[in-house]
Design a protein around this motif. Structure first.
Motif, PDB file in Angstrom:
ATOM      1  N   LEU A 103       0.837  -1.201   0.000  1.00  0.00           N
ATOM      2  CA  LEU A 103       0.000   0.000   0.000  1.00  0.00           C
ATOM      3  C   LEU A 103       0.877   1.258   0.000  1.00  0.00           C
ATOM      4  O   LEU A 103       0.649   2.202  -0.778  1.00  0.00           O
ATOM      5  CB  LEU A 103      -0.903  -0.028   1.237  1.00  0.00           C
ATOM      6  N   LYS A 104       1.901   1.264   0.852  1.00  0.00           N
ATOM      7  CA  LYS A 104       2.782   2.432   0.943  1.00  0.00           C
ATOM      8  C   LYS A 104       3.563   2.669  -0.347  1.00  0.00           C
ATOM      9  O   LYS A 104       3.849   3.815  -0.708  1.00  0.00           O
ATOM     10  CB  LYS A 104       3.766   2.258   2.108  1.00  0.00           C
ATOM     11  N   SER A 105       3.902   1.591  -1.040  1.00  0.00           N
ATOM     12  CA  SER A 105       4.677   1.722  -2.277  1.00  0.00           C
ATOM     13  C   SER A 105       3.796   2.009  -3.488  1.00  0.00           C
ATOM     14  O   SER A 105       4.308   2.164  -4.608  1.00  0.00           O
ATOM     15  CB  SER A 105       5.488   0.443  -2.530  1.00  0.00           C
ATOM     16  N   GLY A 106       2.480   2.075  -3.278  1.00  0.00           N
ATOM     17  CA  GLY A 106       1.562   2.384  -4.370  1.00  0.00           C
ATOM     18  C   GLY A 106       1.179   1.202  -5.236  1.00  0.00           C
ATOM     19  O   GLY A 106       0.518   1.361  -6.264  1.00  0.00           O
ATOM     20  N   GLN A 107       1.569  -0.002  -4.819  1.00  0.00           N
ATOM     21  CA  GLN A 107       1.251  -1.196  -5.616  1.00  0.00           C
ATOM     22  C   GLN A 107      -0.167  -1.699  -5.379  1.00  0.00           C
ATOM     23  O   GLN A 107      -0.668  -2.534  -6.133  1.00  0.00           O
ATOM     24  CB  GLN A 107       2.256  -2.310  -5.303  1.00  0.00           C
ATOM     25  N   LEU A 108      -0.794  -1.217  -4.305  1.00  0.00           N
ATOM     26  CA  LEU A 108      -2.175  -1.597  -4.000  1.00  0.00           C
ATOM     27  C   LEU A 108      -2.973  -0.351  -3.663  1.00  0.00           C
ATOM     28  O   LEU A 108      -2.440   0.592  -3.065  1.00  0.00           O
ATOM     29  CB  LEU A 108      -2.239  -2.550  -2.800  1.00  0.00           C
ATOM     30  N   SER A 109      -4.259  -0.366  -4.006  1.00  0.00           N
ATOM     31  CA  SER A 109      -5.173   0.679  -3.535  1.00  0.00           C
ATOM     32  C   SER A 109      -5.726   0.255  -2.181  1.00  0.00           C
ATOM     33  O   SER A 109      -5.582  -0.907  -1.770  1.00  0.00           O
ATOM     34  CB  SER A 109      -6.328   0.849  -4.520  1.00  0.00           C
ATOM     35  N   TYR A 110      -6.388   1.179  -1.459  1.00  0.00           N
ATOM     36  CA  TYR A 110      -6.987   0.837  -0.171  1.00  0.00           C
ATOM     37  C   TYR A 110      -8.039  -0.253  -0.338  1.00  0.00           C
ATOM     38  O   TYR A 110      -8.170  -1.149   0.508  1.00  0.00           O
ATOM     39  CB  TYR A 110      -7.608   2.083   0.479  1.00  0.00           C
ATOM     40  N   GLU A 111      -8.795  -0.207  -1.444  1.00  0.00           N
ATOM     41  CA  GLU A 111      -9.837  -1.216  -1.693  1.00  0.00           C
ATOM     42  C   GLU A 111      -9.210  -2.589  -1.932  1.00  0.00           C
ATOM     43  O   GLU A 111      -9.678  -3.604  -1.412  1.00  0.00           O
ATOM     44  CB  GLU A 111     -10.686  -0.807  -2.906  1.00  0.00           C
ATOM     45  N   GLU A 112      -8.109  -2.617  -2.708  1.00  0.00           N
ATOM     46  CA  GLU A 112      -7.417  -3.886  -2.968  1.00  0.00           C
ATOM     47  C   GLU A 112      -6.790  -4.431  -1.692  1.00  0.00           C
ATOM     48  O   GLU A 112      -6.812  -5.639  -1.445  1.00  0.00           O
ATOM     49  CB  GLU A 112      -6.340  -3.685  -4.038  1.00  0.00           C
ATOM     50  N   ALA A 113      -6.238  -3.546  -0.883  1.00  0.00           N
ATOM     51  CA  ALA A 113      -5.602  -3.970   0.369  1.00  0.00           C
ATOM     52  C   ALA A 113      -6.609  -4.613   1.308  1.00  0.00           C
ATOM     53  O   ALA A 113      -6.304  -5.602   1.992  1.00  0.00           O
ATOM     54  CB  ALA A 113      -4.941  -2.772   1.048  1.00  0.00           C
ATOM     55  N   ALA A 114      -7.825  -4.057   1.354  1.00  0.00           N
ATOM     56  CA  ALA A 114      -8.846  -4.557   2.281  1.00  0.00           C
ATOM     57  C   ALA A 114      -9.233  -5.998   1.981  1.00  0.00           C
ATOM     58  O   ALA A 114      -9.641  -6.740   2.885  1.00  0.00           O
ATOM     59  CB  ALA A 114     -10.079  -3.666   2.218  1.00  0.00           C
ATOM     60  N   ASN A 115      -9.082  -6.422   0.733  1.00  0.00           N
ATOM     61  CA  ASN A 115      -9.513  -7.776   0.349  1.00  0.00           C
ATOM     62  C   ASN A 115      -8.364  -8.647  -0.158  1.00  0.00           C
ATOM     63  O   ASN A 115      -8.605  -9.663  -0.799  1.00  0.00           O
ATOM     64  CB  ASN A 115     -10.600  -7.674  -0.737  1.00  0.00           C
ATOM     65  N   HIS A 116      -7.146  -8.240   0.125  1.00  0.00           N
ATOM     66  CA  HIS A 116      -5.993  -8.970  -0.394  1.00  0.00           C
ATOM     67  C   HIS A 116      -5.877 -10.354   0.254  1.00  0.00           C
ATOM     68  O   HIS A 116      -6.052 -10.498   1.472  1.00  0.00           O
ATOM     69  CB  HIS A 116      -4.712  -8.165  -0.120  1.00  0.00           C
ATOM     70  N   PRO A 117      -5.592 -11.416  -0.557  1.00  0.00           N
ATOM     71  CA  PRO A 117      -5.522 -12.783  -0.002  1.00  0.00           C
ATOM     72  C   PRO A 117      -4.387 -12.992   1.002  1.00  0.00           C
ATOM     73  O   PRO A 117      -4.427 -13.917   1.808  1.00  0.00           O
ATOM     74  CB  PRO A 117      -5.318 -13.665  -1.251  1.00  0.00           C
ATOM     75  N   ARG A 118      -3.357 -12.105   0.973  1.00  0.00           N
ATOM     76  CA  ARG A 118      -2.241 -12.256   1.911  1.00  0.00           C
ATOM     77  C   ARG A 118      -2.270 -11.152   2.974  1.00  0.00           C
ATOM     78  O   ARG A 118      -1.236 -10.732   3.491  1.00  0.00           O
ATOM     79  CB  ARG A 118      -0.912 -12.248   1.144  1.00  0.00           C
ATOM     80  N   LYS A 119      -3.467 -10.764   3.289  1.00  0.00           N
ATOM     81  CA  LYS A 119      -3.682  -9.668   4.227  1.00  0.00           C
ATOM     82  C   LYS A 119      -3.050  -9.916   5.597  1.00  0.00           C
ATOM     83  O   LYS A 119      -2.646  -8.982   6.290  1.00  0.00           O
ATOM     84  CB  LYS A 119      -5.199  -9.465   4.380  1.00  0.00           C
ATOM     85  N   ASN A 120      -2.978 -11.163   6.003  1.00  0.00           N
ATOM     86  CA  ASN A 120      -2.497 -11.482   7.356  1.00  0.00           C
ATOM     87  C   ASN A 120      -1.005 -11.792   7.419  1.00  0.00           C
ATOM     88  O   ASN A 120      -0.507 -12.186   8.481  1.00  0.00           O
ATOM     89  CB  ASN A 120      -3.290 -12.666   7.917  1.00  0.00           C
ATOM     90  N   VAL A 121      -0.278 -11.613   6.318  1.00  0.00           N
ATOM     91  CA  VAL A 121       1.163 -11.891   6.318  1.00  0.00           C
ATOM     92  C   VAL A 121       1.899 -10.717   6.967  1.00  0.00           C
ATOM     93  O   VAL A 121       1.794  -9.578   6.513  1.00  0.00           O
ATOM     94  CB  VAL A 121       1.688 -12.121   4.889  1.00  0.00           C
ATOM     95  N   LEU A 122       2.635 -11.005   8.046  1.00  0.00           N
ATOM     96  CA  LEU A 122       3.357  -9.963   8.782  1.00  0.00           C
ATOM     97  C   LEU A 122       4.799  -9.841   8.302  1.00  0.00           C
ATOM     98  O   LEU A 122       5.420 -10.841   7.922  1.00  0.00           O
ATOM     99  CB  LEU A 122       3.351 -10.275  10.281  1.00  0.00           C
ATOM    100  N   THR A 123       5.328  -8.644   8.333  1.00  0.00           N
ATOM    101  CA  THR A 123       6.737  -8.429   8.030  1.00  0.00           C
ATOM    102  C   THR A 123       7.577  -8.403   9.309  1.00  0.00           C
ATOM    103  O   THR A 123       8.801  -8.504   9.249  1.00  0.00           O
ATOM    104  CB  THR A 123       6.939  -7.102   7.270  1.00  0.00           C
ATOM    105  N   ARG A 124       6.918  -8.246  10.452  1.00  0.00           N
ATOM    106  CA  ARG A 124       7.582  -8.296  11.761  1.00  0.00           C
ATOM    107  C   ARG A 124       6.639  -8.950  12.758  1.00  0.00           C
ATOM    108  O   ARG A 124       5.431  -8.696  12.722  1.00  0.00           O
ATOM    109  CB  ARG A 124       7.884  -6.895  12.287  1.00  0.00           C
ATOM    110  N   ALA A 125       7.194  -9.757  13.648  1.00  0.00           N
ATOM    111  CA  ALA A 125       6.392 -10.360  14.718  1.00  0.00           C
ATOM    112  C   ALA A 125       7.294 -10.667  15.899  1.00  0.00           C
ATOM    113  O   ALA A 125       8.519 -10.767  15.760  1.00  0.00           O
ATOM    114  CB  ALA A 125       5.696 -11.637  14.233  1.00  0.00           C
ATOM    115  N   ILE A 126       6.686 -10.816  17.057  1.00  0.00           N
ATOM    116  CA  ILE A 126       7.403 -11.206  18.268  1.00  0.00           C
ATOM    117  C   ILE A 126       7.622 -12.713  18.250  1.00  0.00           C
ATOM    118  O   ILE A 126       6.686 -13.486  18.030  1.00  0.00           O
ATOM    119  CB  ILE A 126       6.577 -10.814  19.514  1.00  0.00           C
TER     120      ILE A 126
END
Length: 256
Positions: free
Chosen positions: A147-170
């Protein structure tokens, strides 16, 4: 300090992998944490509980003063989250059953007219001030990066199949980058900490409509947010923590 802490398993999951806690240090500072675990065989539940317990234990061991500088408070929150990462990573490394486990964390330390927020992952912190909802954290997720890089719109982000993939976690690496910030805090401000089981189901407009109601019953507001997430499908565990200084709530009541 008025507080509310609510969590629900949702309508789909078989285990609640969210954990949350609100407490007060001996010096009077209030702290709160929400963790949303991940991993098979109930490992997510283990990771989130271990992270919450480690965070709370670290703060309670280290701090008794009623007042701290913002830099001291930021250091405390960072150290407590780092210790949570160390504990979760250590257990995941030693026990094959928990090998893939991890958790998000969003935490706060409040007192003396300031708030410190620390987070890793996509659980969020919001400030409600003068009937405005402000997001204080930035999701550490693949979709947010796109989303930040402009590759997705807010609408696309809301329904993206990899929505739950984290880049950082504990707990997934020996060391983790922790975002920590401090901000001035008005007595009338309200703080919301929540897992993505709320924000994926309930819009920010709906959240604000609940939290801006003229009432200091935080438990009722938390219950209402949980109910809205369930009515929207309840696809994930949902956890809500609310905090507001009692003096601020009373002033708001008197102004009506």
């Amino acid at each position: 300090m008025l507080t509310a802490n609510r969590s629900n398993i949702g309508r789909v999951r078989h285990v609640n992998e969210d954990h949350a806690w609100v407490g007060q240090l001996s010096g009077g500072l209030t702290y709160a944490i929400v963790a949303d675990g991940m991993g098979g065989h109930q490992a997510g539940d283990v990771a989130s509980k271990l992270a919450v317990d480690s965070f709370c234990n670290m703060l309670e061991r280290q701090h008794e003063k009623a007042e701290v500088s913002q830099e001291e408070a930021k250091m405390l929150v960072r150290q407590a989250i780092a210790e949570a990462n160390e504990k979760v990573y250590g257990m995941a490394s030693r026990n094959e059953r928990y090998h893939s486990m991890g958790t998000t964390v969003v935490a706060a330390l409040l007192g003396g007219g300031s708030a410190v927020i620390g987070h890793v992952g996509d659980s969020r912190a919001y400030r409600i001030s003068k009937e405005k909802l402000s997001l204080l954290t930035e999701d550490h997720s693949l979709v947010n990066e796109l989303l930040k890089s402009g590759q997705l719109s807010y609408e696309e982000a809301a329904n993206h199949p990899r929505k739950n993939v984290l880049t950082r976690a504990i707990g997934t690496d020996a060391h983790v980058d922790i975002d920590v910030q401090s901000l001035s805090w008005d007595a009338e401000d309200m703080l919301l900490l929540c897992s993505d089981g709320l924000t994926n189901m309930v819009s920010e407009e709906q959240i604000l409509a609940v939290l801006a109601q003229e009432s200091d019953d935080l438990a009722a507001k938390a219950d209402q947010l949980i109910q809205q997430a369930l009515e929207a499908g309840g696809e994930d565990n949902v956890t809500v923590v609310l905090l507001q200084e009692a003096a601020g709530a009373k002033r708001k009541e008197e102004a009506v």
